[in-house]
Design an enzyme around this catalytic site. Structure first.
Site, PDB file in Angstrom:
ATOM      1  N   CYS A 268       0.795  -1.231   0.097  1.00 31.17           N
ATOM      2  CA  CYS A 268      -0.050   0.095  -0.101  1.00 31.17           C
ATOM      3  C   CYS A 268       0.874   1.179   0.088  1.00 31.17           C
ATOM      4  O   CYS A 268       1.542   1.656  -1.053  1.00 31.17           O
ATOM      5  CB  CYS A 268      -0.950   0.043   1.018  1.00 31.17           C
ATOM      6  SG  CYS A 268      -2.429   1.102   0.931  1.00 31.17           S
ATOM      7  N   HIS A 351      -3.737  -5.378  -0.048  1.00 33.96           N
ATOM      8  CA  HIS A 351      -3.443  -5.928   1.165  1.00 33.96           C
ATOM      9  C   HIS A 351      -3.672  -7.275   1.441  1.00 33.96           C
ATOM     10  O   HIS A 351      -4.657  -8.024   1.637  1.00 33.96           O
ATOM     11  CB  HIS A 351      -4.482  -5.335   2.364  1.00 33.96           C
ATOM     12  CG  HIS A 351      -4.215  -3.921   2.601  1.00 33.96           C
ATOM     13  ND1 HIS A 351      -3.518  -3.421   3.659  1.00 33.96           N
ATOM     14  CD2 HIS A 351      -4.723  -2.718   2.132  1.00 33.96           C
ATOM     15  CE1 HIS A 351      -3.339  -2.172   3.684  1.00 33.96           C
ATOM     16  NE2 HIS A 351      -3.948  -1.684   2.655  1.00 33.96           N
ATOM     17  N   GLU A 353      -2.587  -9.341   3.704  1.00 34.42           N
ATOM     18  CA  GLU A 353      -2.974  -9.798   5.166  1.00 34.42           C
ATOM     19  C   GLU A 353      -4.511 -10.181   5.186  1.00 34.42           C
ATOM     20  O   GLU A 353      -5.032 -10.728   6.143  1.00 34.42           O
ATOM     21  CB  GLU A 353      -2.518  -8.807   6.040  1.00 34.42           C
ATOM     22  CG  GLU A 353      -3.281  -7.842   6.339  1.00 34.42           C
ATOM     23  CD  GLU A 353      -3.334  -6.480   5.332  1.00 34.42           C
ATOM     24  OE1 GLU A 353      -3.912  -5.673   5.385  1.00 34.42           O
ATOM     25  OE2 GLU A 353      -2.522  -6.812   4.468  1.00 34.42           O
TER      26      GLU A 353
END
Length: 372
Positions: A268, A351, A353
């Protein structure tokens, strides 16, 4: 409690409010996620922004102690169509109302969020002021005009840790209702905290890293020395809020790290800062990409991943002069991931995660380890 909303395009609205009373400033962005509102609200990347949820009803599962992405909430506030009058989940500890009030943030409901989402889509992200104290449109307009512009504020220094710390927990284990313990590791990564999410740190631990977190203003020379001594094997550049181009010193430090050929992964904001460090300036998108349902194609494997996104800025196509483009967003065809030529560096805009969101991109953390 009643609240009044003034937007920079001269739109004036009223709605009901909960949480903290007062006057709040920020930029309106909309998020299309259907679930995971606690993770979204507690993401430091939303510093200085009002989150407009396109999901009609928010709050139904309450909030809990384990789904926070940071200890504080840095978003300016939360806007929704309907606020659930009750909550029910076996992990829930308190309502969304109590959660926002505890963190000193305002929530807005009984508002036509579909109208707002369409307005943002057509006009771009809008600066706004929301107040439970000021009801006059002209007074709100004056207050907004005097407030700081989000693109000129360094939010990173507000959200970053002030001192180093070790992170020793893995991902949440639903079967045992606890976070996994850290594994024994032979590889240590230095995380530069520009507003890092807790679950990014959890994923780094889960994949097998020893994790040490550093403030945003850590000097490259310190990390290069640790790398040469074998005390760290790589550097992770985290997500974070705000305009990347104003972070001149941070970009300069990243350039030094790249020149030292240290293995790096950027996610990001970290992805954007790397682009700037290599001389390719990022640009602001019309209304950004915020949600957990964004299709991204992996150009190396020719497979499509559904990803979580939260960004208003993007890297330019010209970055392909120094990096191999590995991922593209299928909503906008913008660059989503790169592997730098002649450098052990990879970065992605989305992202991996997946908190909240799909789990299809988690392999990126293992790819980072394979660079070492």
């Amino acid at each position: 409690m009643k609240a009044y909303i003034y937007l920079e395009n001269d739109i004036f609205l009223s709605a009901k409010a909960f949480g903290k009373s007062g006057t709040f400033f920020g930029e309106l962005v909309f998020n299309t996620s259907l679930t995971g509102y606690q993770e979204i609200i507690s993401d430091p990347s939303y510093a200085g922004q009002f989150i407009v949820f396109s999901m009609p009803e928010i709050g139904i599962v309450g909030t809990n102690e384990n789904d926070n992405e940071s200890k504080e909430i840095f978003a300016s506030g939360v806007l929704m169509r309907e606020l659930s009058s009750s909550f029910s989940n076996f992990r829930a500890k308190e309502s969304l109302q109590d959660y926002l009030e505890k963190h000193g943030k305002i929530g807005i409901y009984e508002l036509d969020t579909r109208y707002l989402v369409k307005m943002i889509r057509n006009n771009g992200n809008l600066r706004a002021v929301i107040s439970t104290e000021i009801s006059n449109k002209e007074d709100l307009k004056i207050a907004l005009e005097k407030s700081a512009k989000i693109d000129e504020v360094n939010f990173v220094k507000e959200v970053s840790t002030k001192k180093n710390y070790s992170h020793k927990q893995g991902v949440w284990n639903a079967s045992f209702q606890k976070f996994n313990d850290a594994k024994r590791s032979e590889k240590k990564v230095a995380v530069i905290d520009y507003g890092v999410k807790t679950n990014i740190l959890n994923e780094l631990v889960e994949v097998g890293f020893e994790v040490e977190v550093y403030p945003y203003n850590v000097k490259a020379d310190e990390l290069i020395t640790l790398y040469k001594k074998g005390e760290i094997q790589g550097v992770f550049l985290s997500n974070g809020p705000g305009e990347p181009r104003i972070l001149k010193q941070e970009i300069a430090e990243i350039k030094k790290l790249a020149e030292a050929k240290i293995p790096m992964l950027g996610i990001c904001l970290g992805h954007q800062l790397l682009s700037n460090a290599f001389g390719y300036e990022t640009y602001k998108m019309k209304f950004g990409q915020h949600g957990a349902n964004h299709p991204v194609i992996n150009l190396d494997t020719k497979t499509v991943e559904i990803t979580a996104q939260n960004h208003n800025y993007n890297v330019p196509e010209e970055l392909a002069q120094v990096a191999h483009i590995t991922h593209r967003n299928l909503f906008g065809d913008n660059v989503e991931g790169v592997r730098y030529k002649d450098y052990p560096i990879i970065s992605v805009q989305h992202h991996p995660e997946s908190s909240s969101g799909p789990h299809e991109s988690k392999y990126i953390f293992k790819e980072f380890m394979n660079l070492m």
